[in-house]
Design an enzyme around this catalytic site. Structure first.
Site, PDB file in Angstrom:
ATOM      1  N   ARG A 117       0.809  -1.217   0.000  1.00  0.00           N
ATOM      2  CA  ARG A 117       0.000   0.000   0.000  1.00  0.00           C
ATOM      3  C   ARG A 117       0.843   1.268   0.000  1.00  0.00           C
ATOM      4  O   ARG A 117       1.927   1.309   0.587  1.00  0.00           O
ATOM      5  CB  ARG A 117      -0.929   0.007   1.226  1.00  0.00           C
ATOM      6  CG  ARG A 117      -1.961  -1.104   1.195  1.00  0.00           C
ATOM      7  CD  ARG A 117      -2.766  -1.175   2.486  1.00  0.00           C
ATOM      8  NE  ARG A 117      -3.834  -2.158   2.365  1.00  0.00           N
ATOM      9  CZ  ARG A 117      -3.698  -3.465   2.617  1.00  0.00           C
ATOM     10  NH1 ARG A 117      -2.527  -3.928   3.022  1.00  0.00           N
ATOM     11  NH2 ARG A 117      -4.704  -4.294   2.472  1.00  0.00           N
ATOM     12  N   HIS A 142      -0.938  -2.487  -4.494  1.00  0.00           N
ATOM     13  CA  HIS A 142      -0.353  -3.393  -5.493  1.00  0.00           C
ATOM     14  C   HIS A 142      -0.305  -2.808  -6.897  1.00  0.00           C
ATOM     15  O   HIS A 142      -0.611  -3.484  -7.890  1.00  0.00           O
ATOM     16  CB  HIS A 142      -1.118  -4.719  -5.505  1.00  0.00           C
ATOM     17  CG  HIS A 142      -0.952  -5.526  -4.257  1.00  0.00           C
ATOM     18  ND1 HIS A 142       0.174  -5.458  -3.470  1.00  0.00           N
ATOM     19  CD2 HIS A 142      -1.780  -6.435  -3.657  1.00  0.00           C
ATOM     20  CE1 HIS A 142       0.049  -6.283  -2.441  1.00  0.00           C
ATOM     21  NE2 HIS A 142      -1.120  -6.887  -2.511  1.00  0.00           N
ATOM     22  N   HIS A 216       2.621 -12.845  -5.503  1.00  0.00           N
ATOM     23  CA  HIS A 216       1.461 -12.897  -4.611  1.00  0.00           C
ATOM     24  C   HIS A 216       0.762 -14.260  -4.627  1.00  0.00           C
ATOM     25  O   HIS A 216      -0.465 -14.327  -4.635  1.00  0.00           O
ATOM     26  CB  HIS A 216       0.467 -11.799  -4.987  1.00  0.00           C
ATOM     27  CG  HIS A 216      -0.385 -11.315  -3.851  1.00  0.00           C
ATOM     28  ND1 HIS A 216      -1.382 -12.080  -3.294  1.00  0.00           N
ATOM     29  CD2 HIS A 216      -0.382 -10.149  -3.173  1.00  0.00           C
ATOM     30  CE1 HIS A 216      -1.980 -11.393  -2.333  1.00  0.00           C
ATOM     31  NE2 HIS A 216      -1.381 -10.219  -2.228  1.00  0.00           N
ATOM     32  N   ASP A 288      -1.794  -9.298   8.687  1.00  0.00           N
ATOM     33  CA  ASP A 288      -1.659  -8.640   7.388  1.00  0.00           C
ATOM     34  C   ASP A 288      -0.672  -7.493   7.571  1.00  0.00           C
ATOM     35  O   ASP A 288      -0.998  -6.326   7.400  1.00  0.00           O
ATOM     36  CB  ASP A 288      -3.006  -8.128   6.879  1.00  0.00           C
ATOM     37  CG  ASP A 288      -2.963  -7.704   5.417  1.00  0.00           C
ATOM     38  OD1 ASP A 288      -1.908  -7.883   4.777  1.00  0.00           O
ATOM     39  OD2 ASP A 288      -3.980  -7.173   4.920  1.00  0.00           O
ATOM     40  N   GLU A 351       4.961 -12.442   1.094  1.00  0.00           N
ATOM     41  CA  GLU A 351       5.344 -11.552  -0.001  1.00  0.00           C
ATOM     42  C   GLU A 351       6.631 -10.820   0.375  1.00  0.00           C
ATOM     43  O   GLU A 351       6.608  -9.878   1.164  1.00  0.00           O
ATOM     44  CB  GLU A 351       4.234 -10.549  -0.286  1.00  0.00           C
ATOM     45  CG  GLU A 351       2.871 -11.171  -0.539  1.00  0.00           C
ATOM     46  CD  GLU A 351       1.749 -10.180  -0.278  1.00  0.00           C
ATOM     47  OE1 GLU A 351       1.772  -9.068  -0.857  1.00  0.00           O
ATOM     48  OE2 GLU A 351       0.858 -10.503   0.536  1.00  0.00           O
TER      49      GLU A 351
END
Length: 387
Positions: A117, A142, A216, A288, A351
Site C-alpha cells: 500500500r 499493489h 502474490h 496482514d 510476499e
C-alpha cells in the site's frame, strides 16, 4: 599426387560435415530436452481478444509449476508430501476468466510497480507530487487497479533440463497508473532440481521512479483448498514488525515482536494467536503486516510446516521485509481447484518486498530507482518433506 589431394579434400569435407551434423544433432537434442521440461499450451482468451498461453515447467522429480503470460500468474505449483504424492499447493481460479476479470485476491500474480500500500494514493519525488490509482479505500494497493497483475508479459523459455526457466518481460510506459518513468521489468522463474522455485527480478527506468516488486501466491500446504491454514506452523526470522493504522498503512513505528502475537521467531501455529485481542491483530483481521527481517543479503527468512502432509516450505530472500498475510479477506465467493470454496483463511502469503508506504516514510529503506541504476532482487521458495 592429384588423386591424393582429391582424396584428402574429400576426407576433410566428410569430417566437416560429420562435425556439423553432430553439433546440429546436439543442438536439436538440447532443444528437445528443454521443451520436454517446458510445455506451452493455449490457456484462454481475454475480453479484449488477447490469446493467453500457459507454460508448464517440470523438473526431474516430477514437480510442476504452471505460469500464464497474463499477469505472470502462477496458476499451479505442486509439491510432494511425506508419501511422495505431488499435489497443487497454491490457490487459484478454476477458470481463466477468474484471472482475466480483475483477480480481486491477486492469486499467483506478479505485483508492481509497487507491491503493498501507498497512503492516500500519492507520494512526492524530487519535489513533484504524483497521484496514483486509488483502489484500496483512500490508498493505492499493489500498483493500482491496472497493475502488473493485469498486464500481458512477454515470455521466453530459457534454462536447461536441470533448471527449466521462463524469462518474463513487461515495459510499463511513463505515467502508467500515475507512476513516472518508462520502467522495463524482467522476472525469471526457475524450477530447480531440488524442488525450489527461484524468482529473480530486475528493473530499469529512464526517469526517477519508485519500484517494489513481489509475487502474490497463496499457499496451502495441505493441498486441500477448503481447509484453513491455521494448522500450519510458521517461523519468521524477524525481531520487529510494522504496526499499522486503520487503513493498514504503517505508522512508522518499528515494534518488537517479543511478547506479542507477532512473535514467530520460534515455530508457532498460525492459528495460535490469530484471534487474539491485540489491537494490531484486530486491525488486520488477523495477520496482514510487514515483518522487518533480520540480516541482509540472500538468506532464509521463513519456514512453514504442515504436519498432516509433512510438507515444508522454506523462503529465502534478499529483501528487507516480508508481508505475512493470513488470507483474512478470502470470503468464499469463488470455487477452489479441489472443490468447495476459497473460504476465510484457506491460504497464506509470504510476499518478500520493501516496506509498505516507503515513498512516504523516509525512515524506511529507499525504493527510489534512478536512470542508470538497476533494481535486482531474488526470492526462493523451496519445498521438502519432514516425516
Amino acid at each position: 599426387m592429384k588423386k591424393i589431394i582429391n582424396y584428402l579434400g574429400f576426407a576433410l569435407l566428410t569430417a566437416l560435415l560429420f562435425v556439423g551434423c553432430k553439433k546440429e544433432n546436439q543442438s536439436e537434442k538440447a532443444q528437445s530436452t528443454q521443451m520436454e521440461n517446458i510445455q506451452v499450451s493455449d490457456y484462454g482468451v481475454t475480453a479484449k481478444g488477447d490469446s493467453i498461453k500457459k507454460y508448464t515447467l517440470t523438473n526431474k522429480n516430477g514437480m510442476k509449476v504452471e505460469v500464464i503470460n497474463f499477469g505472470g500468474i502462477i496458476t499451479s505449483l505442486t509439491a510432494p508430501d511425506k508419501d511422495g504424492k505431488y499435489e497443487d499447493v497454491v490457490l487459484g481460479f478454476t477458470k481463466p476468466e477468474g484471472y482475466f476479470n480483475g483477480n480481486p485476491y491477486y492469486f499467483g500474480a506478479l505485483i508492481g510497480r509497487f507491491g503493498n500500500r501507498i497512503a492516500n494514493a500519492k507520494f512526492i519525488l524530487d519535489g513533484k507530487t504524483y497521484d496514483i490509482d486509488k483502489n484500496d479505500g483512500p490508498n493505492s494497493l499493489h500498483g493500482g487497479k491496472e497493475g502488473f497483475h493485469t498486464k500481458i508479459w512477454t515470455i521466453e523459455p530459457i534454462g536447461n533440463a536441470e533448471a527449466p526457466s521462463l524469462k518474463l518481460t513487461y515495459v510499463s510506459n511513463d505515467g502508467e497508473e500515475g507512476y513516472p518513468g518508462k520502467l522495463t521489468t524482467t522476472v525469471v522463474y526457475t524450477l530447480t532440481k531440488d524442488n525450489a522455485l527461484e524468482i529473480a527480478y530486475e528493473a530499469t527506468t529512464d526517469k526517477t521512479t519508485v519500484v517494489n516488486l513481489t509475487q502474490h501466491s497463496y499457499f496451502n500446504l495441505s493441498g486441500k483448498f477448503t481447509q484453513p491454514i491455521t494448522d500450519h506452523e510458521l517461523q519468521l526470522d524477524a525481531d520487529q514488525f510494522l504496526p499499522v493504522n486503520g487503513t493498514l498503512i504503517p505508522t512508522g513505528e518499528r515494534r518488537n515482536v517479543a511478547g506479542t502475537p507477532f512473535d514467530f521467531k520460534t515455530p508457532k501455529l498460525i492459528g495460535k494467536d490469530i484471534n487474539s485481542d491485540d489491537e494490531q491483530v484486530k486491525l488486520g483481521k488477523g495477520f496482514d503486516h510487514n515483518w522487518i527481517l533480520n540480516g541482509t543479503g540472500l538468506r532464509k527468512i521463513a519456514t512453514v510446516y504442515h504436519s498432516g502432509t509433512g510438507r515444508v516450505m522454506e523462503v529465502s530472500t534478499d529483501q528487507p521485509g516480508v508481508q505475512f498475510y493470513s488470507g483474512n479477506f478470502l470470503d468464499g465467493k469463488f470455487d477452489t481447484k479441489t472443490g468447495g470454496k476459497n473460504e476465510h483463511r484457506t491460504g497464506f502469503c509470504l510476499e518478500t518486498q520493501h516496506f509498505p508506504d516507503s515513498p512516504n516514510e523516509t525512515s524506511f529503506p529507499t525504493v527510489v530507482l534512478k536512470p542508470g541504476e538497476k533494481f535486482q532482487s531474488k526470492t526462493i521458495y523451496k519445498f521438502s518433506v519432514k516425516k
